[in-house]
Scaffold this active site. Structure first.
Site, PDB file in Angstrom:
ATOM      1  N   ARG A 125       0.682  -1.340  -0.098  1.00  0.00           N
ATOM      2  CA  ARG A 125      -0.005  -0.113   0.052  1.00  0.00           C
ATOM      3  C   ARG A 125       0.903   1.200  -0.060  1.00  0.00           C
ATOM      4  O   ARG A 125       0.593   2.232   0.538  1.00  0.00           O
ATOM      5  CB  ARG A 125      -0.905  -0.212   1.202  1.00  0.00           C
TER       6      ARG A 125
ATOM      7  N   TYR B  62     -14.876 -12.858   0.072  1.00  0.00           N
ATOM      8  CA  TYR B  62     -15.708 -11.584  -0.115  1.00  0.00           C
ATOM      9  C   TYR B  62     -16.843 -11.882  -1.014  1.00  0.00           C
ATOM     10  O   TYR B  62     -18.001 -11.371  -0.683  1.00  0.00           O
ATOM     11  CB  TYR B  62     -14.594 -10.564  -0.830  1.00  0.00           C
TER      12      TYR B  62
ATOM     13  N   ARG C 146      -3.699   6.541   0.971  1.00  0.00           N
ATOM     14  CA  ARG C 146      -4.137   7.857   1.432  1.00  0.00           C
ATOM     15  C   ARG C 146      -3.112   8.642   2.681  1.00  0.00           C
ATOM     16  O   ARG C 146      -3.679   9.553   3.132  1.00  0.00           O
ATOM     17  CB  ARG C 146      -5.479   7.340   2.339  1.00  0.00           C
TER      18      ARG C 146
ATOM     19  N   ASP D  57      -6.751  -2.858  -7.202  1.00  0.00           N
ATOM     20  CA  ASP D  57      -7.195  -3.698  -6.181  1.00  0.00           C
ATOM     21  C   ASP D  57      -7.662  -4.776  -6.609  1.00  0.00           C
ATOM     22  O   ASP D  57      -7.799  -5.359  -7.837  1.00  0.00           O
ATOM     23  CB  ASP D  57      -8.796  -2.933  -5.881  1.00  0.00           C
TER      24      ASP D  57
ATOM     25  N   ARG E 113      -7.497  11.513  -5.512  1.00  0.00           N
ATOM     26  CA  ARG E 113      -8.656  10.910  -5.105  1.00  0.00           C
ATOM     27  C   ARG E 113      -9.945  11.723  -4.843  1.00  0.00           C
ATOM     28  O   ARG E 113     -10.939  11.195  -5.121  1.00  0.00           O
ATOM     29  CB  ARG E 113      -8.518  10.353  -3.600  1.00  0.00           C
TER      30      ARG E 113
END
Length: 343
Positions: free
Chosen positions: A27, A151, A31, A76, A40
């Site tokens: 990552r 998921y 952010r 992703d 973003r």
């Protein structure tokens, strides 16, 4: 004049001598970066990954900012799922949410196949752009079948994976079919990334640590063997990573994969004591990155000393960078790793 290509990461994957211990961070595009947050504001997550130039910029940014030895493609693990009949969206503060979860064999049968050149053309274009821009290797990646299935069955993130395990135990035929479909998708997707120019591949099996060794052997190992065997013919290093998977390392060591990623719960010394002879990647606890610099340095030094005890070591975190981490800490850490491990 363009910089010479830095192949320290690729050499470490192959257990060859390197000028210093290579480092990159899971990552590393995210952010915690003010620049990322600005980009973003203009796009949703999937919109960003659908514009090759934006995807390339976000991938390149941490390499320039932190001085790391590898880039990892901005995408992703859900990216390919959108194209095989899975209704998925990334919800802020939640993660991936799936509105049509898998509940039966019929649900598995309705999943279609991926055609990478059509379905993920923008991702492949971003890889081609990055090949012109980067002076470090580019890591392509995908989610592993178990983690994707979790998921798809749970409908989103889970703390216990009860529904996933129940489906695995109660519907062994449907489970095997799901693993085969997701395995075929993963192979196709990753091969396309390598053909487009990815220098290495990481497979994220983030949640497979929820299984015990016996269940992993029975329900997951066959498809992982198939995936890594298929990728071998591409001639690029492969990495396998999951959270809380220390108890699965001896099983992982049997797979035709080059590098095993460790989270912070299992030390490099412990992994080597279990007979793990593959190259290793890891494994600073990301929480330390908001701690005092002296503690970060001391823990990183201890990990580096363990890693350098034998060839084939890449410094990384035990999981991804989170938003509160100061950029300066990562810059200092990267510089320290390079300086401390200079051969």
């Amino acid at each position: 004049m363009s910089k010479p290509f830095n192949d320290a990461f690729l050499k470490a994957c192959r257990k060859e001598q390197t000028p210093h211990v290579p480092v990159w961070y899971m990552r590393q595009a995210g952010r915690y970066q003010p620049e990322y947050r600005e980009i973003r504001k203009k796009y949703t997550f999937f919109e960003m990954s659908e514009i090759p130039e934006v995807c390339a910029e976000v991938t390149r940014l941490p390499v320039e900012q932190l001085g790391v030895d590898a880039a990892i493609l901005f995408a992703d693990i859900m990216t390919p799922l959108q194209h095989i009949g899975v209704d998925v969206e990334i919800r802020s503060g939640v993660g991936p949410v799936i509105d049509n979860p898998i509940r039966s064999e019929k649900d598995v049968e309705r999943l279609t196949e991926i055609d990478p050149e059509t379905h993920v053309a923008t991702t492949l274009e971003a890889i081609r752009i990055l090949n012109q821009q980067l002076s470090v290797p580019l890591i392509g990646f995908a989610g592993a079948p178990f983690t994707l299935a979790s998921y798809m069955i749970e409908g989103g993130p889970s703390k216990n994976y009860h529904k996933t395990k129940a489906f695995m135990y109660a519907e062994p035929v449907a489970w095997k079919a799901l693993m085969e479909k997701l395995g075929a998708m993963t192979i196709s997707y990753l091969k396309a990334q390598v053909k487009a120019g990815a220098h290495a591949i990481q497979v994220f099996d983030s949640w497979v640590g929820a299984l015990n060794e016996q269940d992993y052997q029975l329900y997951v190992a066959p498809i992982m063997h198939k995936i890594f065997q298929a990728l071998k013919e591409m001639g690029v290093p492969t990495i396998y990573f999951g959270i809380g998977t220390g108890h699965l390392l001896t099983e992982w060591n049997k797979l035709p994969v080059d590098v095993l990623g460790l989270d912070w719960r299992t030390s490099i010394t412990q992994a080597r004591a279990k007979g793990i002879d593959k190259a290793l990647q890891g494994n600073l606890d990301p929480s330390l990155l908001i701690g005092p610099w002296e503690v970060i340095q001391e823990r990183a030094k201890a990990i580096l000393d363990q890693g350098m005890a034998q060839p084939g070591y890449i410094f990384n975190l035990g999981h991804g960078i989170f938003p509160d981490v100061p950029v300066e800490n990562l810059q200092k850490l990267t510089a320290f790793i390079h300086e401390y491990t200079k051969r």
